[in-house]
Design a protein around this motif. Structure first.
Motif, PDB file in Angstrom:
ATOM      1  N   LYS A   1      22.234 -30.450  13.788  1.00 31.44           N
ATOM      2  CA  LYS A   1      22.113 -31.765  13.171  1.00 31.44           C
ATOM      3  C   LYS A   1      22.445 -32.846  14.187  1.00 31.44           C
ATOM      4  O   LYS A   1      23.427 -32.725  14.931  1.00 31.44           O
TER       5      LYS A   1
ATOM      6  N   ARG B   1      12.027 -30.834   2.083  1.00 30.94           N
ATOM      7  CA  ARG B   1      12.413 -29.423   2.076  1.00 30.94           C
ATOM      8  C   ARG B   1      13.725 -29.179   2.817  1.00 30.94           C
ATOM      9  O   ARG B   1      14.543 -28.357   2.396  1.00 30.94           O
ATOM     10  N   ASN B   2      13.935 -29.883   3.938  1.00 32.53           N
ATOM     11  CA  ASN B   2      15.161 -29.606   4.701  1.00 32.53           C
ATOM     12  C   ASN B   2      16.356 -30.433   4.241  1.00 32.53           C
ATOM     13  O   ASN B   2      17.435 -30.357   4.835  1.00 32.53           O
ATOM     14  N   GLY B   3      16.161 -31.229   3.170  1.00 27.24           N
ATOM     15  CA  GLY B   3      17.277 -31.958   2.591  1.00 27.24           C
ATOM     16  C   GLY B   3      17.605 -33.281   3.236  1.00 27.24           C
ATOM     17  O   GLY B   3      18.605 -33.920   2.874  1.00 27.24           O
ATOM     18  N   TYR B   4      16.779 -33.724   4.197  1.00 24.19           N
ATOM     19  CA  TYR B   4      17.048 -35.015   4.847  1.00 24.19           C
ATOM     20  C   TYR B   4      16.940 -36.147   3.829  1.00 24.19           C
ATOM     21  O   TYR B   4      17.780 -37.062   3.820  1.00 24.19           O
TER      22      TYR B   4
ATOM     23  N   GLY C   1      18.096 -25.927  13.834  1.00 21.48           N
ATOM     24  CA  GLY C   1      19.213 -25.911  12.896  1.00 21.48           C
ATOM     25  C   GLY C   1      20.323 -26.885  13.201  1.00 21.48           C
ATOM     26  O   GLY C   1      21.171 -27.146  12.344  1.00 21.48           O
TER      27      GLY C   1
ATOM     28  N   ARG D   1      18.282 -32.692  10.611  1.00 26.22           N
ATOM     29  CA  ARG D   1      18.325 -31.307  11.050  1.00 26.22           C
ATOM     30  C   ARG D   1      17.108 -31.019  11.925  1.00 26.22           C
ATOM     31  O   ARG D   1      15.962 -31.173  11.501  1.00 26.22           O
ATOM     32  N   ARG D   2      17.365 -30.585  13.149  1.00 21.51           N
ATOM     33  CA  ARG D   2      16.289 -30.218  14.056  1.00 21.51           C
ATOM     34  C   ARG D   2      15.779 -28.809  13.728  1.00 21.51           C
ATOM     35  O   ARG D   2      16.452 -28.046  13.010  1.00 21.51           O
ATOM     36  N   PRO D   3      14.616 -28.454  14.262  1.00 15.66           N
ATOM     37  CA  PRO D   3      14.063 -27.125  13.976  1.00 15.66           C
ATOM     38  C   PRO D   3      15.001 -25.978  14.331  1.00 15.66           C
ATOM     39  O   PRO D   3      14.959 -24.915  13.705  1.00 15.66           O
TER      40      PRO D   3
ATOM     41  N   PRO E   1       8.228 -32.039   4.876  1.00 13.04           N
ATOM     42  CA  PRO E   1       9.266 -31.293   5.607  1.00 13.04           C
ATOM     43  C   PRO E   1      10.652 -31.905   5.467  1.00 13.04           C
ATOM     44  O   PRO E   1      11.656 -31.176   5.463  1.00 13.04           O
ATOM     45  N   PHE E   2      10.739 -33.208   5.338  1.00 15.98           N
ATOM     46  CA  PHE E   2      12.040 -33.874   5.223  1.00 15.98           C
ATOM     47  C   PHE E   2      12.641 -33.701   3.832  1.00 15.98           C
ATOM     48  O   PHE E   2      13.857 -33.775   3.665  1.00 15.98           O
TER      49      PHE E   2
END
Length: 567
Positions: free
Chosen positions: A340, A419-422, A338, A334-336, A416-417
C-alpha cells in the motif's frame, strides 16, 4: 560504488533543487564541490514533485501580463500569511535574490521556466495576493540528453504516470482526456504516446520529463556537464568540528563503512528534511504522536540526516512554525504486488463540483476546494475535537468525469478500484452511509444541505468556490459555481483519506545567508542549510504553489555565494 574522496572544497548533502543549485553556483564561482546522495538516484523530492517554483517579480512575470507585481506587494502578502512569525531578513533575502537566481539558472544551466498567467496565490484575497505571474513551471525536458546519467534520474511516482511510466504534465492534463473529442488533442496524444513507446524499447523508461522531474533533469544535466561528482548511497552520519566549533568535515556511511571527508570551506545541508522519520514526526505532529496515521509523499531517504547532524553540532530547529509540514490529504492505494502506498489529493478532484468531505459523524469539516495544505489543516482541527476517520463522497457522474484520487476519469477503469477496496460503491447515499457506518440522519442532512446550496451556487457551510483560487481549480463549464454541483446521480462512491505531507517545514534555523545558527543566534562557521533542511521561511504557512522550490533554489544559491565569498 564510487570511492569517496578524503577532501573537497565544499560538501553539499542532497541532490534536490537546493543541493544542485548550491553545487552549480559553487562550481561557477571557481570552487570544486562534491554532492553526497543517500539513495541510488539524484533529484530528491524535486524529481517527484509538481515542479512549481514561486518567486515574486521573476523575469517571466511581465511576459504573462503581471509586470505590476512588486516586492512590496509580495511582502504585504507574506506578512498577511505569517503575521509576527515572519522572519523579515530571510524573506527580504528571498525576494531580493529570487529573480537573480532565475536569471542565473537560465543563463548558466539547462533550467528554463515559464510563468503562469493564471496561477493564483493560495489566498489571493489577502492584501498583496495575486492571480498569476509569481509561480513558474519548468519547461518539459528531453532526458535523453542526460546520456548515461539518465539511469540515475529519480523516477516519478508510478501512480502519476500512464502506460508503464509515461509522465503526465500540465499540458497533458488538458489534452489526454479530450483525445476522443478533439482532433488536435488526438494528434497530440498520439505523438506523445508513440514517443513514450519508443522510449520503453530503447531505454526501458520514459524520457519526456515534465514538472519536477524536468527541473531535476535539467539541473542534473548541468551538474554532470560541469563535472561535479555525485557520490550515491552515501548517507550523512555526522559533522566534524575543530576546537573553535568550525565545521571541517563530515562522516559518511557508504557500503557499511564509515568514511571521513574533510572540507576546505564548508558544508551545505540540503538532504530533504525529515518527513519519513517516524520518531521526528512524533516530536512535532500531535496526530502522529497520538497514534494517528500519517503518510508522506517524499522519498523514503528523507529521514532527517541533516537536521540530526546539525543539532549534534549545536544547531537548533524552528520552534514557532504554524505547521510542522506542508500538508496534503492522501488515500492509500494497493499496488498489484499487495503493498500500500499513499496517493496525494492535491487539486485534481477535491475542488471539482459534486464532491464533499465528511468525518465519521457524517458532517463536512472544511472547504473541499481549499489548498491541499489548508484541507489537512481542517482535518487536524477536526481531529482535535475527536474526529478520526475522513471520507470523500461523490456520485457516478463525478467519478467518471473527474476521477477520484488514483481512479482516472473515463475511459479509465473503475471496477479494479472497487474490487480492491480503494473506493466503496453503493446504489444509494443511504447505503453508502451504512457501508461507512455514518449516522444516517446526520449524513442525509449534510448531503441535503450541500445539494440545496449547490443548486443556488453558494455554499453556506464552508464557501466552497468562494475564492479565485477555488474557482481556478473548479470546472469552468459548471455554472453558476465551478466548484458546486448536487451529488445525486447514483451509484455513489466514498474514499477514505488521511493526513499526509509533501515535506516538512520545521528545519534548521539559519540567517539570511543560509548560515546555520546555534542557540545564541551565532552562525556555526562553515555550516549552511537550504531546502527542507532549512526552517521554512514561510514559517509553516503555505502561501502559494511552489513555495518550497522557490526558496530551495534561492537559498541553495545564497548559501553557495556566501561560502565562496568567505573561502
Amino acid at each position: 560504488m564510487t570511492q569517496l574522496p578524503t577532501q573537497a572544497d565544499a560538501i553539499v548533502v542532497g541532490t534536490g533543487a537546493a543541493g544542485m543549485s548550491a553545487a552549480i553556483r559553487l562550481k561557477k564561482l571557481g570552487l570544486s564541490p562534491i554532492l553526497l546522495e543517500k539513495t541510488d538516484a539524484f533529484g530528491g523530492s524535486t524529481a517527484v514533485s509538481g515542479g512549481a517554483v514561486w518567486i515574486p517579480c521573476n523575469p517571466h512575470s511581465a511576459e504573462v501580463g503581471h509586470a505590476d507585481d512588486s516586492k512590496e506587494a509580495a511582502l504585504t502578502y507574506l506578512s498577511a500569511e505569517m503575521g509576527n512569525r515572519m522572519n523579515a531578513p530571510l524573506v527580504n533575502a528571498f525576494l531580493d535574490t529570487g529573480p537573480e537566481v532565475v536569471r542565473f539558472l537560465e543563463t548558466e544551466t539547462e533550467a528554463r521556466f515559464a510563468a503562469r498567467a493564471l496561477g493564483p496565490d493560495y489566498h489571493p484575497d489577502l492584501p498583496g495576493g495575486t492571480l498569476g505571474g509569481r509561480v513558474m513551471d519548468p519547461l518539459d525536458y528531453d532526458a535523453r540528453k542526460l546520456g548515461s546519467a539518465l539511469s540515475r534520474l529519480r523516477k516519478p511516482i508510478p501512480e502519476f504516470t500512464v502506460l508503464k511510466g509515461m509522465m503526465v504534465g500540465r499540458t497533458d492534463l488538458g489534452q489526454l482526456p479530450n483525445m476522443h473529442r478533439s482532433l488536435s488533442s488526438f494528434v497530440y496524444t498520439t505523438r506523445v504516446v508513440l514517443r513514450h513507446l519508443n522510449d520503453l524499447l530503447r531505454f526501458g523508461r520514459g524520457t519526456r520529463s515534465v514538472m519536477g522531474n524536468a527541473l531535476a533533469a535539467r539541473l542534473g544535466k548541468t551538474v554532470h556537464d560541469l563535472g561535479i561528482p555525485i557520490y550515491y548511497e552515501s548517507a550523512l552520519a555526522g559533522l566534524e568540528q575543530d576546537e573553535t566549533g568550525r565545521v571541517q568535515g563530515v562522516t559518511v556511511e557508504q557500503g557499511g563503512q564509515t568514511h571521513r571527508i574533510a572540507t576546505r570551506h564548508g558544508v551545505i545541508l540540503a538532504s530533504g528534511g525529515f518527513p519519513q522519520s517516524d520518531s521526528l514526526r512524533q516530536q512535532v505532529m500531535d496526530h502522529a504522536r497520538n497514534g494517528g496515521e500519517h503518510h508522506s509523499m517524499s522519498p523514503m531517504g528523507n529521514t532527517g540526516d541533516g537536521l540530526t547532524a546539525a543539532e549534534a553540532a549545536g544547531a537548533i530547529r524552528g520552534q514557532n512554525n504554524l505547521n510542522a509540514a506542508f500538508w496534503t490529504p492522501v488515500s492509500k492505494l494497493r499496488r498489484p504486488d499487495g503493498t500500500k502506498v499513499p496517493f496525494p489529493h492535491l487539486f485534481l478532484d477535491r475542488a471539482k463540483p459534486g464532491l464533499i468531505a465528511v468525518t465519521a459523524d457524517g458532517q463536512r469539516f472544511v472547504n473541499e476546494s481549499a489548498s491541499y495544505h489548508d484541507f489537512v489543516s481542517g482535518m487536524l482541527r477536526a481531529m482535535e475535537t475527536g474526529a478520526k476517520d475522513f471520507f470523500l463522497i461523490c456520485d457516478h457522474r463525478f467519478i467518471r468525469r473527474y476521477g477520484l484520487g488514483a481512479v482516472r476519469p473515463f475511459p479509465g477503469r473503475l471496477s479494479p478500484f472497487i474490487r480492491n477496496g480503494y473506493v466503496t460503491q453503493a446504489a444509494s447515499l443511504a447505503d453508502l452511509g451504512g457501508a461507512l457506518s455514518l449516522p444516517a440522519d446526520t449524513f442525509a442532512q449534510t448531503v441535503t444541505r450541500y445539494n440545496t446550496d449547490a443548486a443556488t451556487g453558494t455554499d453556506t457551510a464552508f464557501d466552497k468556490g468562494g475564492s479565485a483560487y477555488n474557482r481556478y481549480l473548479g470546472d469552468p463549464q459548471n455554472t453558476p459555481n465551478p466548484c458546486l454541483r448536487p451529488i445525486d446521480q447514483g451509484p455513489f462512491y466514498a474514499l477514505r483519506i488521511y493526513p499526509g505531507d509533501i515535506g516538512t517545514s520545521i528545519g534548521i534555523v539559519t540567517n539570511e545567508n543560509a548560515q546555520v545558527l546555534d542557540a545564541n543566534g551565532t552562525p556555526i562557521s562553515g555550516l549552511y542549510a537550504a531546502g527542507n533542511d532549512m526552517n521554512s521561511i514561510m514559517a509553516g504557512s503555505y502561501p502559494g504553489p511552489g513555495i518550497t522550490l522557490g526558496p530551495a533554489l534561492t537559498f541553495g544559491y545564497i548559501a553557495a555565494s556566501h561560502l565562496a565569498r568567505n573561502a
